[in-house]
Design a protein around this motif. Structure first.
Motif, PDB file in Angstrom:
ATOM      1  N   ARG B 564     -17.244   4.638  -3.820  1.00  0.00           N
ATOM      2  CA  ARG B 564     -16.958   3.253  -4.156  1.00  0.00           C
ATOM      3  C   ARG B 564     -15.450   3.084  -4.127  1.00  0.00           C
ATOM      4  N   LEU B 565     -14.968   2.147  -3.275  1.00  0.00           N
ATOM      5  CA  LEU B 565     -13.538   2.040  -3.074  1.00  0.00           C
ATOM      6  C   LEU B 565     -12.915   1.031  -4.010  1.00  0.00           C
ATOM      7  N   GLN B 566     -11.759   1.358  -4.491  1.00  0.00           N
ATOM      8  CA  GLN B 566     -10.962   0.368  -5.213  1.00  0.00           C
ATOM      9  C   GLN B 566      -9.495   0.717  -4.976  1.00  0.00           C
ATOM     10  N   SER B 567      -9.099   0.503  -3.764  1.00  0.00           N
ATOM     11  CA  SER B 567      -7.736   0.924  -3.445  1.00  0.00           C
ATOM     12  C   SER B 567      -6.745  -0.199  -3.688  1.00  0.00           C
ATOM     13  N   GLU B 568      -5.564   0.219  -3.857  1.00  0.00           N
ATOM     14  CA  GLU B 568      -4.470  -0.717  -4.109  1.00  0.00           C
ATOM     15  C   GLU B 568      -3.345  -0.343  -3.156  1.00  0.00           C
ATOM     16  N   THR B 569      -2.900  -1.322  -2.388  1.00  0.00           N
ATOM     17  CA  THR B 569      -1.851  -1.024  -1.414  1.00  0.00           C
ATOM     18  C   THR B 569      -0.634  -1.874  -1.721  1.00  0.00           C
TER      19      THR B 569
END
Lengths: 119, 571
Positions: B564-569
């Motif tokens: 499950r992705l929860q990336s922050e860029t």
């Protein structure tokens, strides 16, 4: 009953050149390939839009008036409500653009309008 | 005026005594006879009387045959003599469960008990001099039923079945022997085929004998109130078979003096084959048909609501009743009447508002009195509102007390068990120091007796465990190297009825009450009741649902997962 108004704000950010890169000074989270339930800023936990998660102090975004928790609806006319995380990043960091014009929605705006309408 | 019956009681006879004798006296006075509660004593006296009348039948399948006719006659007489309500369509029949020897130790001890029973006994029955209690009524009824006993009919059934079996067994031999005896000279000699047939007859008869022994020669576990339909059917079948064979034999072979001996032998062999097939039918009808579960029976005890579910196959109501009883004795916790009532402090408040006497009032004043009584009842109902509060606190207090006593008991027993150990082979000890299990049990019993007594009294189990029984159990546990926890298992939880003394079983007192004839098969929604004097088991039937299973194939390679992705860029 609550009146739901979506106030949208247009923000113009002038990118800052740092060596090779053009930076805007904020971080984004969200996207249609991400898990929307982890988003702390969205009201509706199925919302897969792009949200501003951090704003660096003194950066171009802060100067332009972007705040944490804003949902980015458009970038330079490109829709950001149904994009993947990587597509969003790419649209924001185009090398040949020095200025990006964002259309953002802010929850605080809604609440302020509701409060003023009720009082 | 109602006067309750009151007589003073001699409480020394209550088990483990309310008095606390010093430990040495307790050890010395190991009673040879168990002491039991007053009610139980009455019941055991009755069961002792009934022991002398029980009989066994060696052939289980023949027991029911002629009972039905006898039973009808007896029941009609009994209906006239007692006022039993058969108008509702209830058919009430008695199941008698044997299994107890005619004279055991308990029956002789019972007589001794009666002699030693003190002259003074308090029984607060709450009935007047002019009425008989329910106990007396049912006791009278039971005595009347027992007197009209059906031993003769049972014996008749057994004898009939045995005669039929013997006849069926000897018929092929008779078929073979009669030509040899009567017209030996005229018979054609038949060589090898006949010998083969002789051997096959011999072995088939042996197999039939063994099979019958396995299937029929069993001690009956219960006497059924009505004839067992399948068994009667089989007996009729066997009878018809044998009779028809004899008929043909008599006409075709005896009359005409048939010379062909081989034909006669084949005739006999065919009879044995037919008998073997009847035996196969018996196996299928009596044993196999009921094995596949078709119904779920729910048995609920009316006294305290203990319930269990059982799966059974196609059975008649009476057989299902016996099945339920067999399982009752090892599944249901023992019936303890002391645990049923709410504590007195709660109840007394409830009862106080209801005594409304109208002493000799004329009819014109009845309106006033009913109005007044209604007001009193309403007031009492309002006053009752706080009793749940007391009940709650009383229960919490009781639980705390039980837990404390239990803790003391566990510690006492653990400590007691540390005092003895098994003598190893290699150790040499003074013979005076070596004890057998009984003495070892007596030695350590003293230290735990008091804690045990207090615990049993708090959980109201003391009628079920006499000092003698506790000592015996302790001896048993010591012999088998059990831990204190294993010893205590019997006392900390109320066990099933069969664990306790035979006097508690009361196995002969069950009555089957059913709205449908008891030889009917079980169907969805059938309800029958197994009654005993102090409570009843209500059994209801439900059909096991029909399952429709569908298949779904899952490829083992199809199990795939992603993060499950929860990336922050940052941009």
């Amino acid at each position: 009953y609550l009146i739901s108004l979506s106030f949208q704000q247009r923000i113009e950010i002038h990118k800052l050149r740092e060596g090779e890169n053009l930076i805007l000074g904020f971080s984004i989270g969200g996207g249609i390939d991400q898990d929307p339930t982890q988003n702390p800023f969205s009201e509706d936990k199925t919302d897969k839009g792009i949200y501003v998660t951090r704003v660096t102090a003194g950066g171009p975004a802060e100067v332009a008036g972007l705040q944490v928790g804003d949902k980015i609806m458009q970038v330079n006319g490109w829709d950001m409500t149904m994009v993947t995380h990587d597509q969003a990043r790419k649209r924001l960091t185009k090398r040949n653009e020095e200025v990006v014009r964002l259309l953002v929605t802010r929850q605080s705006l809604q609440k302020a309008v509701q409060q003023s309408m009720m009082s | 005026k109602i006067e309750p019956l009151k007589v003073t009681v001699d409480f020394l006879k209550v088990p483990l005594g309310l008095k606390k004798p010093p430990l040495k006296e307790a050890l010395a006075a190991l009673p040879g006879k168990p002491k039991s509660h007053i009610l139980e004593r009455r019941k055991s006296r009755r069961s002792d009387a009934m022991d002398n009348e029980s009989q066994y039948s060696g052939y289980s399948y023949k027991s029911g045959h002629s009972r039905s006719s006898r039973k009808h006659r007896d029941r009609r007489e009994r209906h006239r003599s007692k006022s039993r309500d058969g108008t509702r369509g209830d058919k009430s029949v008695t199941i008698q469960a044997p299994g107890e020897p005619l004279l055991d130790n308990e029956s002789t001890r019972g007589d001794e008990r009666d002699d030693n029973w003190g002259e003074t006994t308090t029984v607060v029955t709450g009935t007047s001099e002019h009425s008989i209690s329910h106990d007396d009524l049912t006791r009278i009824a039971k005595d009347m039923e027992d007197s009209a006993h059906l031993d003769c009919s049972r014996h008749l059934g057994v004898a009939l079945g045995a005669a039929l079996a013997l006849l069926a067994f000897l018929t092929p031999l008779a078929f073979l022997l009669l030509p040899q005896l009567l017209w030996r000279e005229e018979l054609e000699p038949c060589g090898t085929p006949c010998e083969g047939l002789f051997i096959s007859v011999a072995f088939k008869l042996l197999i039939l004998l063994l099979g019958s022994w396995a299937l029929f020669f069993r001690r009956p576990k219960a006497f059924f109130p009505r004839v067992f339909v399948f068994r009667a059917l089989l007996m009729v079948l066997v009878f018809l078979l044998v009779v028809s064979y004899w008929l043909f034999y008599g006409v075709r072979i005896l009359d005409s003096r048939d010379r062909n001996y081989r034909g006669v032998v084949q005739f006999a062999v065919s009879l044995v084959d037919a008998l073997l097939f009847v035996h196969y039918l018996a196996v299928v009808l009596l044993e196999l048909r009921q094995l596949q579960p078709q119904f779920t029976l729910k048995a609920v005890r009316s006294a305290d609501g203990a319930s269990r579910f059982y799966n059974v196959g196609h059975l008649s109501i009476q057989r299902a009743a016996v099945w339920i009883l067999e399982n009752y004795y090892h599944d249901f916790p023992v019936y303890n009447p002391a645990l049923l009532n709410l504590p007195k402090s709660v109840l007394s408040k409830k009862m106080s508002g209801f005594k409304v006497y109208s002493l000799g009032e004329a009819e014109n004043s009845t309106n006033n009195s009913t109005g007044q009584s209604r007001a009193v009842i309403a007031a009492a109902a309002r006053r009752r509102d706080n009793s749940h509060n007391e009940f709650y606190y009383e229960e919490a207090e009781h639980e705390r007390r039980v837990r404390k006593r239990r803790a003391r008991l566990v510690v006492a027993v653990e400590e007691a068990f540390t005092h003895i150990k098994r003598l190893q082979e290699e150790e040499q000890k003074n013979p005076r120091e070596v004890m057998d299990p009984r003495e070892a049990a007596q030695a350590i019993f003293a230290s735990m007796a008091r804690a045990m007594q207090k615990y049993l009294r708090t959980t109201k189990q003391q009628p079920y465990h006499t000092m003698e029984s506790i000592l015996q159990h302790l001896e048993f546990c010591i012999t088998h190297d059990m831990t204190p926890k294993a010893f205590l298992e019997r006392y900390l939880t109320a066990g099933p009825t069969i664990q306790y003394h035979k006097d508690r079983w009361l196995a002969k007192q069950w009555t089957l009450v059913s709205e449908e004839p008891v030889t009917n098969g079980l169907k969805d929604g059938v309800v029958f009741v197994l009654k005993r004097q102090d409570f009843s088991l209500v059994v209801s039937t439900k059909k096991i649902p029909f399952f429709k299973l569908s298949e779904e194939f899952v490829d083992p390679k199809s199990h795939k997962f992603i993060m499950r992705l929860q990336s922050e860029t940052s941009v």
